[in-house]
Design an enzyme around this catalytic site. Structure first.
Site, PDB file in Angstrom:
ATOM      1  N   SER A  40      -5.446  -6.302  -9.885  1.00  0.00           N
ATOM      2  CA  SER A  40      -4.245  -5.932  -9.136  1.00  0.00           C
ATOM      3  C   SER A  40      -4.506  -5.728  -7.651  1.00  0.00           C
ATOM      4  O   SER A  40      -3.603  -5.880  -6.830  1.00  0.00           O
ATOM      5  CB  SER A  40      -3.626  -4.658  -9.725  1.00  0.00           C
ATOM      6  OG  SER A  40      -4.563  -3.591  -9.730  1.00  0.00           O
TER       7      SER A  40
ATOM      8  N   ASP B 139       0.997   5.620  -6.396  1.00  0.00           N
ATOM      9  CA  ASP B 139       0.085   5.794  -7.530  1.00  0.00           C
ATOM     10  C   ASP B 139      -1.302   6.266  -7.091  1.00  0.00           C
ATOM     11  O   ASP B 139      -2.134   6.650  -7.913  1.00  0.00           O
ATOM     12  CB  ASP B 139      -0.026   4.514  -8.367  1.00  0.00           C
ATOM     13  CG  ASP B 139      -0.613   3.326  -7.613  1.00  0.00           C
ATOM     14  OD1 ASP B 139      -1.218   3.510  -6.534  1.00  0.00           O
ATOM     15  OD2 ASP B 139      -0.481   2.196  -8.116  1.00  0.00           O
TER      16      ASP B 139
ATOM     17  N   HIS C 198      -3.455   1.802  -5.450  1.00  0.00           N
ATOM     18  CA  HIS C 198      -3.269   0.474  -4.869  1.00  0.00           C
ATOM     19  C   HIS C 198      -2.920   0.576  -3.385  1.00  0.00           C
ATOM     20  O   HIS C 198      -2.136   1.441  -2.987  1.00  0.00           O
ATOM     21  CB  HIS C 198      -2.160  -0.279  -5.600  1.00  0.00           C
ATOM     22  CG  HIS C 198      -2.496  -0.596  -7.022  1.00  0.00           C
ATOM     23  ND1 HIS C 198      -2.152   0.243  -8.061  1.00  0.00           N
ATOM     24  CD2 HIS C 198      -3.171  -1.633  -7.568  1.00  0.00           C
ATOM     25  CE1 HIS C 198      -2.578  -0.280  -9.200  1.00  0.00           C
ATOM     26  NE2 HIS C 198      -3.212  -1.409  -8.931  1.00  0.00           N
TER      27      HIS C 198
END
Length: 238
Positions: free
Chosen positions: A63, A212, A215
């Site tokens: 990701s 979060d 990221h």
């Protein structure tokens, strides 16, 4: 520095709890994201979009490479492509990042991704291992999977730039000692380029992370790209 790694460790510990509550398996086509949602793997769209560029670079990762939570043009691959083109490189950076990928998942899909390209890449930037950390997978397994991927690329005569990860302190000193040597050891074994820590410069700076805490924001990606681009250029010109 210790405070930075503690911040990183706390974020990872929280995410481990989320994963433990929903340990669905990750396959090659549907990946588990950090938020617990599923995200489809990017289509093998390199055919037709790389043939018009002199240089083909593949960003093969998870990701962090895929641009999770960002607009399409704000992820690592498009921003790196823009930075390289700004330096006069006629380059296409193909996004082969899949959110949720462990090193095992990356190994399973690598041949498919490479075989789907219109031609052999001039460089593969390889960055996996973060999800292995989040799932508490054995460093020995991470090392074996990374080793197999680098060997696959070398067997195809494709240059490699490894981007490393670092284990957070909450996983324990023994785990960290075993994990943190993986990327430098493989770079030395196969004589490939190494960017030691993909998140270098971001840890301990919350504004560079999405809510979060894991990221990068678009600004965070810009920082990463700014730091790694000179090394990418050096490998391409080497």
């Amino acid at each position: 520095m210790l405070r930075n790694f503690l911040t990183y460790g706390l974020s990872l510990a929280l995410l481990q709890l989320l994963i433990a509550c929903n340990p669905a398996p990750v396959d090659d086509t549907t990946a588990k994201t950090a938020s617990g949602e599923t995200e489809s793997a990017p289509a093998a769209d390199a055919k037709g979009d790389a043939t018009d560029a002199e240089i083909l670079v593949v960003a093969f990762g998870d990701s962090l490479y895929a641009g999770y939570g960002l607009d399409q043009n704000e992820g690592f691959a498009p921003e790196l492509q823009a930075a390289l083109r700004a330096q006069g490189k006629d380059v296409r950076v193909h996004n082969a990042g899949v959110s949720g990928d462990t090193t095992a998942a990356g190994l399973r899909r690598m041949d498919f991704v490479l075989d789907s390209l219109p031609r052999k890449p001039d460089l593969v930037i390889l960055g996996l291992g973060g999800n292995d950390l989040l799932r508490g997978l054995k460093p020995a397994d991470t090392r074996a999977n990374m080793d197999a991927m680098v060997k696959k690329l070398q067997d195809r005569d494709i240059p490699v730039l490894l981007t490393g990860m670092l284990a957070p302190p909450n996983l324990g000193a023994a785990f960290s000692d075993e994990f943190n040597v993986i990327y430098p050891a493989l770079a030395k074994k196969y004589d490939v380029a190494l960017y030691p820590f993909f998140m270098d410069g971001l840890v301990g700076r919350p504004r560079l992370f999405l809510p979060d805490g894991l990221h990068p924001t678009a600004e965070g990606i810009d920082l990463i790209v700014g730091k790694i681009t000179p090394q990418v250029v050096a490998v391409l010109e080497g």
